[in-house]
Design a protein around this motif. Structure first.
Motif, PDB file in Angstrom:
ATOM      1  N   CYS A  29      -2.903  -7.365  -5.042  1.00 11.08           N
ATOM      2  CA  CYS A  29      -1.770  -7.834  -4.238  1.00 11.08           C
ATOM      3  C   CYS A  29      -0.672  -6.785  -4.137  1.00 11.08           C
ATOM      4  N   LYS A  31       1.119  -5.258  -6.501  1.00 11.28           N
ATOM      5  CA  LYS A  31       2.185  -5.189  -7.494  1.00 11.28           C
ATOM      6  C   LYS A  31       2.045  -3.903  -8.300  1.00 11.28           C
ATOM      7  N   ARG A  54       2.926  -1.879   1.123  1.00 14.09           N
ATOM      8  CA  ARG A  54       3.929  -2.463   0.239  1.00 14.09           C
ATOM      9  C   ARG A  54       3.659  -3.957   0.077  1.00 14.09           C
ATOM     10  N   GLU A  55       4.231  -4.534  -0.975  1.00 18.61           N
ATOM     11  CA  GLU A  55       3.871  -5.903  -1.356  1.00 18.61           C
ATOM     12  C   GLU A  55       4.030  -6.896  -0.223  1.00 18.61           C
ATOM     13  N   HIS A  56       5.193  -6.839   0.462  1.00 22.64           N
ATOM     14  CA  HIS A  56       5.415  -7.860   1.475  1.00 22.64           C
ATOM     15  C   HIS A  56       4.473  -7.679   2.658  1.00 22.64           C
ATOM     16  N   ALA A  59       1.234  -9.279   1.590  1.00 21.23           N
ATOM     17  CA  ALA A  59       1.347 -10.738   1.678  1.00 21.23           C
ATOM     18  C   ALA A  59       1.213 -11.188   3.126  1.00 21.23           C
ATOM     19  N   ARG A  60       1.802 -10.436   4.045  1.00 16.57           N
ATOM     20  CA  ARG A  60       1.722 -10.811   5.456  1.00 16.57           C
ATOM     21  C   ARG A  60       0.312 -10.645   5.996  1.00 16.57           C
ATOM     22  N   ARG A  65      -0.678 -14.668  -3.886  1.00 13.57           N
ATOM     23  CA  ARG A  65      -0.810 -14.469  -5.319  1.00 13.57           C
ATOM     24  C   ARG A  65      -0.067 -15.557  -6.078  1.00 13.57           C
ATOM     25  N   PHE A  67       1.190 -16.334  -9.870  1.00 14.43           N
ATOM     26  CA  PHE A  67       1.352 -15.611 -11.121  1.00 14.43           C
ATOM     27  C   PHE A  67       0.990 -16.475 -12.318  1.00 14.43           C
TER      28      PHE A  67
END
Ligand SMILES: Nc1ncnc2c1ncn2[C@@H]1O[C@H](COP(=O)(O)OP(=O)(O)O)[C@@H](O)[C@H]1O
Ligand SMILES: [Mg+2]
Lengths: 237, 373
Positions: A29, A31, A54-56, A59-60, A65, A67
């Protein structure tokens, strides 16, 4: 190690403490950036190397994820947590102007029913019990509508009844998407007929059905090595 | 824990309260002396800055100890216009003393009130965006961000003192006479400026309220609670932080403009460390994370300040420090929190409303709160 997931697959990731299961999800993901290796999402035609994003952005793209510790937003209500998690245009301006449409409302209400928090939707998430927070987080992930869902120990610290309910939830989730679940609870894993990947010291140890894995001697050795009892894998682990 | 929805009755009371406060403000010229009215106007200007700071700190969880700079930039923009108007066609007096022969090019457009007023808001916002771009995008936050805002204060302060030719140095800009040709000291002008400030405060309040109630406001609070978690929902927190910082800075700039109109002077000391910290105290003592708290804190503390300075000029700083300690230890919700507590079930409102997650002291598993305000 190599880990390949098919669309719609449910995969369990197991291994002793410190085997690198959480780290594996962290890499998937975004991180944690891998020092070497790639994470290819969607294969073939429109493949994306996620490890460079990058993370976002990841996610898009559709990787969600959950946690290990429940991480909902304690200052927001259950309802608000779901509202911002919902798949939507995440630009600043779009979010400022966003209206919760009838359709959105229906999605949120249906989700609240599914996770069993309908009567607590106005409660601040910080006041929920541990199990409820876990469900809320699962609910948030569902509204996010990812293609791939990464769940880190979703039943850790839950009572038997809560575990039961989470299992139900999981069964509904996996119908539509690819899911990776990190889990310690063997009893829980066994309820799902699916492939299991065993990790040890950051590496792949064995991959196969639960039965194949249980029969494997190396797995028995490392996974429950401390108990020095290969049978333990099959019985009470 | 029972769910306590906002009751219609509670809503009515609240509305009545806001209405009464507004009436009290609008009628102030009738019952306050010129001096008191001017003081109140100054307090209301400060309240605008407090609103912006609360948006940033109370809702987004970013503590800026550099808002004096944005306040000062707004103040200087307005002061430049007033100074040019006061100098007629000639050079501003201080420029003559320092040997400047021609009006610097960047002073020229400030002859226009509209330009000056726009700059008083735009410049602080741009500076905030610039600073935010390099900090938030690089995930500089919490204490580190706060320290950087202090560095900003020192840099800008030094710059304004050093560039005496253009800024009037330590003395700043003063000696204003008129606005739109009308003497600043005339009673009519004083009243008009007072009402303009009330309107400005109302607009700022409504803007902040709109922001806070929108989904954007929820995302800001989510960033405050767990910035990292927000990323995995697909939001880029740095953009939201930059936006909140820019709006907050713009409001400080607006406050600075009104301040100059009421006080008639702006100098680097207005953008120094102490005023920057004081702004944060208004919010902390009024009630962080509630808009009305920010306004109440700014007005009450500044009224108290002037009251106390009249009788014991040296005591204020001690008093403020003491009050801050008392507020942090005993009143984490500030004055507004206290009132809510006293109001009991009546004051208890929808938990979704403007309340901080920390009041019940939950743990933050993934991302700890980044500052300890
Ligand atoms: N492939 C790897 N390379 C380097 N370090 C790793 C690797 N996998 C795991 N680690 C380290 O091992 C530690 C434990 O990993 P973690 O993923 O938390 O274990 P688990 O979740 O399986 O209990 C972490 O500190 C992590 O940095
Ligand atoms: Mg783990």
């Amino acid at each position: 190690m190599d880990l390949e997931l098919q669309p719609g697959e449910l995969r369990f990731l197991i291994g002793p403490n410190g085997a690198g299961k959480t780290t594996m999800l962290d890499v998937l993901c975004g991180k944690v950036k891998p020092s070497s290796g790639k994470v290819i999402f969607r294969g073939r035609a429109n493949a994306v190397d996620v490890s460079k994003r990058r993370e976002h952005e990841i996610a898009r793209l559709g990787i969600g994820r959950k946690f290990q510790t429940p991480s909902v937003f304690p200052g927001l209500t259950v309802d608000e947590n779901l509202e911002i998690a919902m798949s939507q245009n995440r630009g600043v301006w779009a979010v400022l102007r966003a209206k919760t449409s009838k359709f959105d409302r229906m999605r949120i209400e249906a989700n609240l029913e599914l996770i069993g928090l309908a009567d607590k939707k106005r409660l601040r998430a910080g006041l929920l019990s541990h199990g409820e927070k876990q469900w809320l987080e699962i609910g948030m992930l569902l509204l996010q509508e990812p293609e791939v869902l990464l769940l880190d120990e979703p039943v850790a610290g839950m009572t038997d009844r809560e575990t039961e309910k989470t299992g139900e939830l999981l069964r509904q989730i996996v119908r539509k998407r690819t899911v990776v679940v990190v889990e310690h609870d063997m009893e829980f894993v066994r309820r799902f007929a699916s492939r299991v990947t065993v990790m040890h010291e950051g590496k792949l140890l064995k991959e196969g059905t639960m039965e194949e894995v249980q029969r494997d001697e190396r797995v028995a050795e490392v996974y429950l090595g401390r108990r020095r009892d290969a049978d333990a894998v099959g019985s009470t682990a | 824990m029972p769910v306590s929805p906002t009751t219609t009755r509670g809503r009515l009371w609240l509305l009545a309260g806001y209405g009464a406060a507004l009436l009290l403000l609008l009628a102030a010229p009738l019952y306050l002396s010129d001096f008191r009215l001017n003081l109140l106007a100054k307090c209301l200007a400060f309240a605008i800055a407090a609103l912006g700071l609360d948006l940033l700190w109370g809702y987004t969880g970013i503590l800026s100890l550099g808002h004096g700079v944005f306040f000062g930039l707004g103040g200087y923009a307005m002061a430049m216009h007033l100074k040019l108007e006061a100098s007629g066609g000639k050079l501003p007096d201080f420029m003559g003393w320092t040997g400047v022969a021609k009006l610097p090019w960047f002073w020229e457009p400030f002859r226009s009130f509209a330009f000056a007023a726009a700059m008083g808001i735009v410049l602080p916002a741009l500076l905030a965006l610039f600073l935010g771009f390099f900090t938030f995008r690089n995930r500089i936050r919490g204490v580190y961000f706060t320290i950087l805002t202090q560095a900003l204060v020192i840099i800008v302060f030094t710059l304004f003192v050093g560039q005496q030719k253009y800024t009037g140095g330590t003395n700043g800009l003063t000696g204003f006479a008129t606005l739109f040709g009308e003497p600043l000291k005339s009673p009519g002008m004083k009243t008009a400026l007072y009402f303009a400030t009330v309107a400005g405060l109302l607009a700022a309040f409504l803007l902040c309220r709109y922001l806070v109630k929108s989904r954007l406001g929820k995302v800001l609070r989510a960033i405050r609670d767990g910035e990292n978690r927000v990323r995995f929902l697909g939001f880029d927190p740095s953009l939201y932080q930059m936006a909140a910082f820019a709006v907050s800075a713009a409001l400080a700039g607006l406050a600075g403009m009104f301040f100059v109109l009421h006080v008639g002077i702006i100098s680097p000391s207005a953008m120094a460390i102490v005023p920057s910290v004081e702004m944060v105290l208004w919010v902390a003592i009024g009630g962080r994370g509630t808009l009305i708290g920010a306004v109440v804190g700014a007005v009450v503390l500044n009224e108290a300040k002037s009251g106390l300075s009249e009788s014991f000029p040296d005591m204020w700083t001690f008093f403020l420090g003491g009050l801050f300690i008392v507020a942090t230890v005993f009143l984490p919700g500030g004055l507004v929190g206290l009132v809510r507590q006293l109001a009991g079930p009546f004051g208890r409102r929808n938990p979704s409303h403007e309340q901080l997650g920390e009041s019940s002291g939950e743990q933050q598993p993934v991302a700890p709160r980044e500052h300890s305000g």
